[in-house]
Design an enzyme around this catalytic site. Structure first.
Site, short mmCIF file in Angstrom:
data_model
loop_
_atom_site.label_atom_id
_atom_site.label_comp_id
_atom_site.label_asym_id
_atom_site.label_seq_id
_atom_site.Cartn_x
_atom_site.Cartn_y
_atom_site.Cartn_z
N LYS A 93 9.62 3.06 -4.72
CA LYS A 93 8.78 3.05 -5.92
C LYS A 93 9.53 3.87 -7.00
O LYS A 93 9.27 3.94 -8.26
CB LYS A 93 7.27 3.79 -5.57
N GLY A 104 5.68 10.54 5.69
CA GLY A 104 5.46 9.34 6.45
C GLY A 104 5.82 7.84 5.22
O GLY A 104 5.55 6.71 5.91
N GLY A 155 2.71 -4.94 -3.83
CA GLY A 155 3.54 -4.25 -3.24
C GLY A 155 2.66 -3.99 -1.69
O GLY A 155 1.68 -4.34 -1.68
N ILE A 156 3.72 -3.51 -0.81
CA ILE A 156 3.02 -3.10 0.65
C ILE A 156 3.41 -1.78 1.19
O ILE A 156 4.19 -1.14 0.38
CB ILE A 156 3.72 -4.26 1.66
N THR A 157 2.86 -1.28 2.24
CA THR A 157 3.08 -0.07 2.85
C THR A 157 3.48 -0.47 4.12
O THR A 157 2.81 -1.31 4.89
CB THR A 157 2.05 0.84 2.69
N TYR A 197 8.79 3.62 1.10
CA TYR A 197 7.89 3.34 -0.02
C TYR A 197 8.24 4.38 -1.09
O TYR A 197 8.42 3.76 -2.35
CB TYR A 197 6.42 3.58 0.30
N ARG A 227 -6.02 -9.31 -5.57
CA ARG A 227 -6.74 -8.21 -4.72
C ARG A 227 -6.48 -7.03 -5.42
O ARG A 227 -5.43 -6.83 -6.24
CB ARG A 227 -6.33 -8.17 -3.35
N ILE A 255 -6.14 5.25 -5.70
CA ILE A 255 -7.14 4.32 -6.23
C ILE A 255 -8.30 3.90 -5.10
O ILE A 255 -7.78 3.46 -4.03
CB ILE A 255 -6.68 3.23 -6.95
P1 NDP Z 1 -3.35 -4.49 -2.03
O1 NDP Z 1 -2.88 -4.37 -0.89
O2 NDP Z 1 -4.80 -4.38 -2.26
O3 NDP Z 1 -2.92 -6.00 -2.85
C1 NDP Z 1 -1.45 -6.24 -2.74
C2 NDP Z 1 -1.25 -7.71 -3.38
O4 NDP Z 1 0.04 -7.78 -3.47
C3 NDP Z 1 -2.06 -8.67 -2.90
O5 NDP Z 1 -2.43 -9.48 -3.78
C4 NDP Z 1 -0.89 -9.27 -2.00
O6 NDP Z 1 -1.03 -10.67 -1.70
C5 NDP Z 1 0.31 -9.15 -2.90
N1 NDP Z 1 1.30 -9.12 -2.12
C6 NDP Z 1 1.90 -8.15 -1.11
N2 NDP Z 1 3.20 -8.56 -0.66
C7 NDP Z 1 3.46 -9.46 -1.67
C8 NDP Z 1 4.81 -10.44 -1.39
N3 NDP Z 1 5.71 -10.34 -0.65
N4 NDP Z 1 4.80 -11.58 -2.45
C9 NDP Z 1 3.63 -11.59 -3.43
N5 NDP Z 1 2.45 -10.93 -3.25
C10 NDP Z 1 2.46 -9.99 -2.23
O7 NDP Z 1 -2.54 -3.38 -2.92
P2 NDP Z 1 -3.26 -2.26 -4.09
O8 NDP Z 1 -4.06 -3.15 -5.20
O9 NDP Z 1 -3.61 -1.11 -3.39
O10 NDP Z 1 -1.66 -1.86 -4.92
C11 NDP Z 1 -1.19 -2.55 -5.87
C12 NDP Z 1 -0.15 -2.15 -6.38
O11 NDP Z 1 -0.21 -0.37 -6.85
C13 NDP Z 1 1.15 -1.94 -5.21
O12 NDP Z 1 2.32 -1.95 -5.71
C14 NDP Z 1 0.97 -0.55 -4.62
O13 NDP Z 1 2.26 0.16 -4.05
C15 NDP Z 1 0.53 0.25 -6.07
N6 NDP Z 1 -0.13 1.60 -5.82
C16 NDP Z 1 -1.52 1.47 -5.26
C17 NDP Z 1 -2.26 2.75 -5.18
C18 NDP Z 1 -3.29 2.72 -4.37
O14 NDP Z 1 -4.10 3.88 -4.22
N7 NDP Z 1 -4.27 1.52 -3.93
C19 NDP Z 1 -1.82 4.17 -5.36
C20 NDP Z 1 -0.52 3.90 -6.17
C21 NDP Z 1 0.34 2.76 -6.29
P3 NDP Z 1 -1.99 -11.00 -0.40
O15 NDP Z 1 -3.25 -11.02 -0.89
O16 NDP Z 1 -1.61 -12.54 -0.40
O17 NDP Z 1 -1.86 -10.16 0.75
#
Ligand code: NDP
Length: 240
Positions: A151, A143, A84-86, A147, A12, A180
């Site tokens: 990071k 907040g 990653g998660i928040t 995270y 995703r 993003i």
């Molecule tokens: P999404 O929430 O869209 O996707 C997160 C993905 O990580 C999913 O495939 C999810 O799996 C997987 N995931 C979450 N927890 C686990 C776990 N414990 N074990 C295995 N897989 C896990 O995230 P983004 O695409 O927005 O973000 C991707 C990365 O980029 C993250 O590390 C985020 O912190 C970083 N980031 C994002 C930004 C943004 O603006 N979006 C900005 C800066 C950094 P599932 O589909 O099963 O839930």
């Protein structure tokens, strides 16, 4: 050269774009995810990329999962730690669970995935580790004490491990995306999004593909002189 690449959270958002771009660059890609089976099935249907489910927060599950991927595809040469998660809350309201979940996934997850792969990469004298950190790990964010700390930890991990990998042909780099346009950011009310965009000099959100392009560059065989770096991809929002 075509390599076997594993992208955590590769089904995703940014991770999906990374998985696709690495495949387009000729690599053999495995994408992992945590629990959303539906999204993973849809992703495989669209891309033909194999998916694997386990939590990066669980060391044993990572070691077992990696063994499964390697049995299917061969030794993993490129690891993208993207999952990653928040769990946002102002610090006075942040629970221990919110702190721990984010540390377990966003920081320990990077250790849990990298550690089992490290001996093989050292033996083969080749490896590419790419850690997806965040602008908020560079500058801190209201907040997001949990995270931002995790990071920032990923950046320290990158700089330290790069020194250990250098003699073995293993590079370790971090990418810090700004905002993003993923589901997470697009779910924010339009007004709030507009106020975020007003702080980005380029005048728009980034696209997941723009992070993926940076990953493809760092994953390449001929990027061997780039290690320990923190690549900022944020439209000029924060100049580290
Ligand atoms: P999404 O929430 O869209 O996707 C997160 C993905 O990580 C999913 O495939 C999810 O799996 C997987 N995931 C979450 N927890 C686990 C776990 N414990 N074990 C295995 N897989 C896990 O995230 P983004 O695409 O927005 O973000 C991707 C990365 O980029 C993250 O590390 C985020 O912190 C970083 N980031 C994002 C930004 C943004 O603006 N979006 C900005 C800066 C950094 P599932 O589909 O099963 O839930």
């Amino acid at each position: 050269m075509a390599r076997v690449a594993l992208v955590t959270g590769g089904t995703r958002g940014i991770g999906a774009a990374i998985s696709k771009a690495l495949k387009e660059a000729g690599h053999n890609v495995a994408a992992t995810y945590g629990g959303n089976d539906e999204a993973a099935a849809k992703f495989t249907e669209e891309t033909g990329i194999a998916t694997y489910k386990w939590s990066v927060a669980d060391y044993d599950a990572c070691a077992e999962g990696i063994a499964r991927v390697e049995a299917d595809l061969g030794p993993i040469d490129v690891l993208v730690n993207n999952a990653g998660i928040t769990r946002d809350a102002p610090f006075h309201k942040m629970t221990r669970e919110q702190w721990q979940e984010v540390m377990d996934t966003n920081l320990s997850g990077v250790f849990n995935m990298t550690h089992p792969l490290w001996p093989g990469m050292r033996e083969r004298k080749f490896g590419r580790i790419i850690n997806i950190s965040s602008i908020n790990g560079q500058k801190g964010q209201f907040g997001q004490v949990n995270y931002s700390a995790a990071k920032a930890g990923d950046i320290g991990f990158t700089k330290a491990l790069a020194q250990e990998g250098a003699r073995y042909g293993i590079t370790v780099n971090a990418i810090c995306p700004g905002y993003i346009a993923t589901e997470m950011v697009m779910a924010v009310p339009e007004k709030v999004r507009d106020s975020i965009i007003s702080t980005i000099p380029v005048g728009r959100l980034g696209e997941p593909e723009e992070i993926a392009r940076a990953v493809v560059f760092l994953a390449a065989d001929d990027a061997g002189f780039v290690t320990g770096s923190t690549m900022t991809v944020n439209g000029g929002q924060y100049l580290a």
